[in-house]
Design a protein around this motif. Structure first.
Motif, PDB file in Angstrom:
ATOM      1  N   PRO A 160       0.911  -1.137  -0.105  1.00  0.00           N
ATOM      2  CA  PRO A 160       0.061   0.042  -0.106  1.00  0.00           C
ATOM      3  C   PRO A 160       0.928   1.168  -0.045  1.00  0.00           C
ATOM      4  N   PRO A 161       0.356   2.166  -0.648  1.00  0.00           N
ATOM      5  CA  PRO A 161       1.129   3.512  -0.596  1.00  0.00           C
ATOM      6  C   PRO A 161       1.457   4.098   1.015  1.00  0.00           C
ATOM      7  N   GLU A 199      -6.338   0.501  12.700  1.00  0.00           N
ATOM      8  CA  GLU A 199      -7.610   0.512  11.349  1.00  0.00           C
ATOM      9  C   GLU A 199      -6.910  -0.465  10.411  1.00  0.00           C
ATOM     10  N   GLU A 200      -5.590  -0.324  10.031  1.00  0.00           N
ATOM     11  CA  GLU A 200      -5.033  -0.914   8.958  1.00  0.00           C
ATOM     12  C   GLU A 200      -4.603  -2.438   9.071  1.00  0.00           C
ATOM     13  N   ALA A 201      -4.849  -3.000  10.483  1.00  0.00           N
ATOM     14  CA  ALA A 201      -4.656  -4.474  10.661  1.00  0.00           C
ATOM     15  C   ALA A 201      -5.678  -4.880  11.684  1.00  0.00           C
ATOM     16  N   LEU A 202      -6.883  -5.248  11.391  1.00  0.00           N
ATOM     17  CA  LEU A 202      -7.970  -5.477  12.281  1.00  0.00           C
ATOM     18  C   LEU A 202      -7.793  -6.742  12.833  1.00  0.00           C
ATOM     19  N   PRO A 203      -7.873  -7.189  14.110  1.00  0.00           N
ATOM     20  CA  PRO A 203      -7.533  -8.308  14.768  1.00  0.00           C
ATOM     21  C   PRO A 203      -8.728  -9.002  15.089  1.00  0.00           C
ATOM     22  N   VAL A 240      -5.694   6.756   7.036  1.00  0.00           N
ATOM     23  CA  VAL A 240      -5.208   5.390   6.741  1.00  0.00           C
ATOM     24  C   VAL A 240      -4.308   5.590   5.467  1.00  0.00           C
ATOM     25  N   ASN A 241      -3.411   4.356   5.325  1.00  0.00           N
ATOM     26  CA  ASN A 241      -2.657   4.605   3.674  1.00  0.00           C
ATOM     27  C   ASN A 241      -3.366   3.761   2.596  1.00  0.00           C
ATOM     28  N   ASP A 242      -4.079   2.859   3.194  1.00  0.00           N
ATOM     29  CA  ASP A 242      -4.624   1.984   2.358  1.00  0.00           C
ATOM     30  C   ASP A 242      -6.246   2.114   2.481  1.00  0.00           C
ATOM     31  N   LEU A 243      -7.010   2.715   2.231  1.00  0.00           N
ATOM     32  CA  LEU A 243      -8.314   3.186   2.469  1.00  0.00           C
ATOM     33  C   LEU A 243      -9.264   1.649   1.863  1.00  0.00           C
ATOM     34  N   PRO A 244      -8.920   1.503   0.447  1.00  0.00           N
ATOM     35  CA  PRO A 244      -9.721   0.140  -0.202  1.00  0.00           C
ATOM     36  C   PRO A 244      -9.463  -0.988   1.090  1.00  0.00           C
ATOM     37  N   GLY A 245      -8.108  -1.275   1.171  1.00  0.00           N
ATOM     38  CA  GLY A 245      -7.806  -2.382   2.100  1.00  0.00           C
ATOM     39  C   GLY A 245      -8.553  -2.455   3.470  1.00  0.00           C
ATOM     40  N   VAL A 246      -8.609  -1.219   4.179  1.00  0.00           N
ATOM     41  CA  VAL A 246      -9.155  -1.169   5.407  1.00  0.00           C
ATOM     42  C   VAL A 246     -10.848  -1.385   5.291  1.00  0.00           C
ATOM     43  N   LEU A 247     -11.495  -0.637   4.051  1.00  0.00           N
ATOM     44  CA  LEU A 247     -12.920  -1.083   3.871  1.00  0.00           C
ATOM     45  C   LEU A 247     -13.079  -2.737   3.702  1.00  0.00           C
ATOM     46  N   GLY A 303     -18.499   5.772  -3.049  1.00  0.00           N
ATOM     47  CA  GLY A 303     -19.595   4.572  -3.440  1.00  0.00           C
ATOM     48  C   GLY A 303     -18.840   3.659  -4.203  1.00  0.00           C
ATOM     49  N   GLY A 304     -17.980   3.776  -4.860  1.00  0.00           N
ATOM     50  CA  GLY A 304     -17.209   3.001  -5.673  1.00  0.00           C
ATOM     51  C   GLY A 304     -16.255   2.157  -4.754  1.00  0.00           C
ATOM     52  N   LEU A 305     -15.497   2.938  -3.784  1.00  0.00           N
ATOM     53  CA  LEU A 305     -15.033   2.096  -3.060  1.00  0.00           C
ATOM     54  C   LEU A 305     -15.444   1.105  -2.168  1.00  0.00           C
ATOM     55  N   LEU A 306     -16.714   1.501  -1.597  1.00  0.00           N
ATOM     56  CA  LEU A 306     -17.712   0.417  -0.963  1.00  0.00           C
ATOM     57  C   LEU A 306     -17.821  -0.722  -1.851  1.00  0.00           C
ATOM     58  N   GLN A 307     -18.531  -0.497  -2.967  1.00  0.00           N
ATOM     59  CA  GLN A 307     -18.789  -1.594  -3.775  1.00  0.00           C
ATOM     60  C   GLN A 307     -17.617  -2.606  -3.996  1.00  0.00           C
ATOM     61  N   ARG A 308     -16.585  -1.996  -4.382  1.00  0.00           N
ATOM     62  CA  ARG A 308     -15.261  -2.454  -4.488  1.00  0.00           C
ATOM     63  C   ARG A 308     -14.783  -3.630  -3.565  1.00  0.00           C
ATOM     64  N   ALA A 309     -15.189  -3.158  -2.287  1.00  0.00           N
ATOM     65  CA  ALA A 309     -14.697  -3.847  -0.595  1.00  0.00           C
ATOM     66  C   ALA A 309     -15.974  -4.866  -0.835  1.00  0.00           C
TER      67      ALA A 309
END
Length: 290
Positions: free
Chosen positions: A7-8, A90-94, A112-119, A174-180
């Motif tokens: 992730p960036p 938030e980037e590594a949920l246990p 967060v550095n990786d919003l799609p990954g967190v979602l 909206g697109g990020l939520l759908q992608r997740a």
């Protein structure tokens, strides 16, 4: 086996953590978080579900947990980097898959550095038909401060450095939520303006909240005094009201989505309509005439 791209690295999250801890210890201004928590309560009151297992993710204080309780639900599990019931990033949920019926995340995802990954991780820990509700600053926030700082630094040093963190555009969410993998994604914006005696007062509030620049590639040199003074002057010239006070724009972007479940409403398939548009319009006109 393919290598997944890293992730960036946009934000210095270690610096952010230190600043937020210091801000909380000093009693940081909480008017933005309090406003968002009130909005969260209003949204939860419109949903007729119990949500027995809920998670308050990343919130720096108890505002959002209190909103869940005020809505008539059980107190949530609180998880953040700096306290609560569970210490979690938030980037590594246990948490195990399908652990929660409701996840709320208030004013934390902007760093967060990786919003799609967190979602995607939030979607994983939601049980089927579970709800995710989150808010974060939107792209129009602090636009006046960005303009004033960039113009002042360009005039005095010949080049502008990144001084304010970037924020999300509601049109992308909206697109990020759908992608997740979320169903029924919704995004909307709460836009408002605050007023200050000067730009320096606004910047003092941002520092007190721990919200100063934490970009990983932020300028290596601190903001010069002459640049700061010129920025305050530009701010007053371009963004002040007749009484001399200056305006500061804010957006709070709200997003929501559900973990898919067979009971949820599905969009109609293309071509499945039983009446053509022309027929529907004729029927509407006939109804209004009678």
């Amino acid at each position: 086996m393919t290598n997944q791209p890293s992730p960036p690295h946009i934000f210095d999250r270690a610096l952010l953590r230190r600043r937020l801890r210091r801000a909380i210890a000093r009693g940081a201004p909480d008017f933005l978080v309090a406003r968002a928590a009130d909005d969260l309560l209003d949204r939860l009151l419109t949903v007729k579900r119990e949500f027995p297992r809920s998670l308050d993710l990343g919130a720096p204080a108890e505002h959002f947990a209190q909103a869940i309780v005020a809505s008539g639900r059980a107190a949530p599990l609180r998880a953040s980097r700096d306290g609560g019931d569970v210490i979690a990033d938030e980037e590594a949920l246990p948490f195990a898959p399908a652990s929660f019926d409701l996840v709320v995340c208030g004013m934390a995802l902007q760093w967060v550095n990786d919003l799609p990954g967190v979602l995607a991780q939030v979607r994983r820990i939601l049980a089927p038909d579970g709800l995710f509700l989150a808010c974060l600053p939107g792209g129009a926030s602090l636009v006046e401060l960005r303009v004033a700082l960039a113009q002042a630094e360009e005039e005095i040093t010949g080049g502008a450095s990144p001084r304010v963190s970037p924020f999300v555009d509601v049109r992308d969410m909206g697109g990020l939520l759908q992608r997740a993998g979320f169903a029924l994604p919704v995004s909307d914006v709460d836009s408002f303006t605050l007023r200050y005696d000067s730009a320096l007062g606004l910047m003092a509030d941002l520092r007190a909240m721990g919200a100063a620049n934490v970009l990983a590639k932020r300028a290596s040199k601190p903001l010069r005094r002459d640049v700061l003074a010129r920025a305050a002057q530009i701010y007053a010239e371009r963004f002040s009201d007749p009484d001399g006070r200056v305006r500061a724009s804010f957006e709070i972007v709200w997003i929501s989505g559900w973990a898919p479940h067979e009971s949820q409403q599905k969009p109609a398939k293309p071509g499945s309509a039983t009446m053509r548009l022309e027929e529907a319009m004729k029927a509407g006109r006939h109804s209004s005439e009678t």
